[in-house]
Scaffold this motif. Sequence first.
Motif, PDB file in Angstrom:
ATOM      1  N   LYS A   4       0.858  -1.188   0.000  1.00 20.20           N
ATOM      2  CA  LYS A   4       0.000   0.000   0.000  1.00 20.20           C
ATOM      3  C   LYS A   4       0.895   1.240   0.000  1.00 20.20           C
ATOM      4  N   ARG A   6       0.403   3.935   1.735  1.00 20.90           N
ATOM      5  CA  ARG A   6       0.515   4.444   3.107  1.00 20.90           C
ATOM      6  C   ARG A   6       0.292   3.294   4.071  1.00 20.90           C
ATOM      7  N   MET A   7       1.075   3.281   5.123  1.00 20.91           N
ATOM      8  CA  MET A   7       0.898   2.242   6.147  1.00 20.91           C
ATOM      9  C   MET A   7       1.571   2.694   7.436  1.00 20.91           C
ATOM     10  N   SER A   8       1.126   2.072   8.505  1.00 23.95           N
ATOM     11  CA  SER A   8       1.724   2.368   9.812  1.00 23.95           C
ATOM     12  C   SER A   8       3.075   1.676   9.912  1.00 23.95           C
ATOM     13  N   GLN A  11       2.592  -2.058  10.308  1.00 21.07           N
ATOM     14  CA  GLN A  11       2.269  -2.716   9.039  1.00 21.07           C
ATOM     15  C   GLN A  11       3.515  -2.856   8.170  1.00 21.07           C
ATOM     16  N   PHE A  12       4.359  -1.835   8.200  1.00 24.02           N
ATOM     17  CA  PHE A  12       5.611  -1.866   7.438  1.00 24.02           C
ATOM     18  C   PHE A  12       6.489  -3.027   7.903  1.00 24.02           C
ATOM     19  N   MET A  15       4.860  -6.395   6.812  1.00 23.72           N
ATOM     20  CA  MET A  15       4.963  -6.645   5.384  1.00 23.72           C
ATOM     21  C   MET A  15       6.354  -7.136   4.993  1.00 23.72           C
ATOM     22  N   ILE A 130       6.314   3.725  -0.733  1.00 27.46           N
ATOM     23  CA  ILE A 130       5.547   3.580   0.509  1.00 27.46           C
ATOM     24  C   ILE A 130       5.764   4.792   1.418  1.00 27.46           C
ATOM     25  N   ILE A 132       5.292   5.892   5.254  1.00 21.04           N
ATOM     26  CA  ILE A 132       5.055   5.324   6.586  1.00 21.04           C
ATOM     27  C   ILE A 132       4.474   6.402   7.490  1.00 21.04           C
ATOM     28  N   ASP A 133       3.319   6.125   8.037  1.00 15.63           N
ATOM     29  CA  ASP A 133       2.683   7.055   8.974  1.00 15.63           C
ATOM     30  C   ASP A 133       3.116   6.699  10.394  1.00 15.63           C
TER      31      ASP A 133
END
Length: 526
Positions: A4, A6-8, A11-12, A15, A130, A132-133
Amino acid sequence: MLFKNRMSSVQFVLMWALVTVVYNYLFILKMVESTNLWVGCLTIFVLFLGFVVAYAILLQKYVAKYVMAFFIVGNTAAVYFMHTYNIAIDKIMMINVFQTDTAEAGALLSINMLVFVFVAAVLLICLVRIRIDYATWQKDLLSRVKLIVLSVVLLALILLPVAGKLDTFVQERKHLLYMLVPSNYIGSTIGAIKVVKKHGNLKPLDKKAELNRYWKQNGRKNLFVVVVGESVRADSYALNGYERDTNKYLQEFAKDMMVFKHAKACGTSTAISVPCMFSPYGQKDFVPGSASYVENVLDVFNYNGYKAIWRENNSSCKGNCSRIITEIFCQDNSCMDGLMQNDLKEKLEEINDNAIVVLHQYGSHGPDYFKRYPKEFEIYKPVCQKEILKDCSYDEIRNAYDNSVVYNSYLAAEMLKDLQELDDKYNVVVFYTSDHGESLGENGVYLHAAVYKYAPHYQTEVPFWIWMPQKTKQNMNYDEICLSKQSERQISHDNLFHSLLGVSGLKIDAYDENLDVFAPCRNNNL
């Protein structure tokens, strides 16, 4: 969608932990082969949890993408070589990498590598895109701690029930860990750097040896020639019983040869075996990478009046020739080994003194065996001329390889003819051995440099012969029948150091008579 935009940060981590598990498909397949499908599935889950813990710690804000980019490139390169040549990656392999020149490295690359490059490129593009938030550092830290704790708890639930058997299970499959990325190449690189960077004062052997001349003064000087072959395996040597006559050119000299049919190499790679065979330490005690600061048998000869010369047609002398005369014939591995012999006879006539000469061949180095011999030596056909050995049949690989051994045999025979003409001037002794053997696809394994403990015998068993003509036997007071019987003994590269000293009469503290193949055969009657 797996990737995705954007991801937290959590999540990064999840993944890329999953992606790294996929990178380890070779390790997982080997685990299934050695156990069963159930254990293989469990391995996937354990690896995923382990990578989650590692990445939760490593993939921190500001450096996360750089760290993952490193792993993508490193993992891809490691998997390419493991997949293509069915090799494992250990400390010794990484020492080989450090000592490999561009020509040798280029031979290992192929069009198939484009597939791996494409995969790495796709992953790197995804990594860059990507976003990252990140939460506040407190929330991010809490999320990572929760993730680590959960992963550790799950690992404990999986592994604790089998904890009693786990140690035995791992020990029996320890060699598989050399296929686990990224730990294999990271750990091996650290180990290799420690070896290569190790420093200290030069550790000398005895500068002044005791000379025990056990032969009558006959006006002749001693000439010892050591031919170090490359990647020639014992199983492809006719003198050892191979069904193909790969040594037909040497047959006329066989009567004066000690042919050791049971000889073991010091290592499975040039970086280990070449310095080890000239070292006093032997296979068990030799320290990889130590050749630059530990003297060898050539230094002993050099200190004691011998002209010591190293002729190089391989990647390097691996530290053996640092303190003696060195002649380099080809920097890009494009020259045939015959180039080293063109002026050898004339040079030896000019020396007219005690001498030891080493010829370091490029021999049967792969994967492009078909380039190791002139076209007229292409006796066995068809030959493999593809970039990836697994794309050829076993017979095609063997044909190309055997042709290189035939050419190697021809060169040795031509050299012996030249040296025969010098036996009124010299007591001539020729030693031949290869640095290590070679896998030609047996059980899916190619080339060499396997972990020694687990290496197939094709990589650890090498040809080893010594040619001593009749005049030398008489001049140096040897019993011919005894020498012939010595051929039956099991030897290794460990014997070279001590046999060279033994035949020269040079005795130092490191000399071991039990490893000198000539020692039992000296006549006492002068």
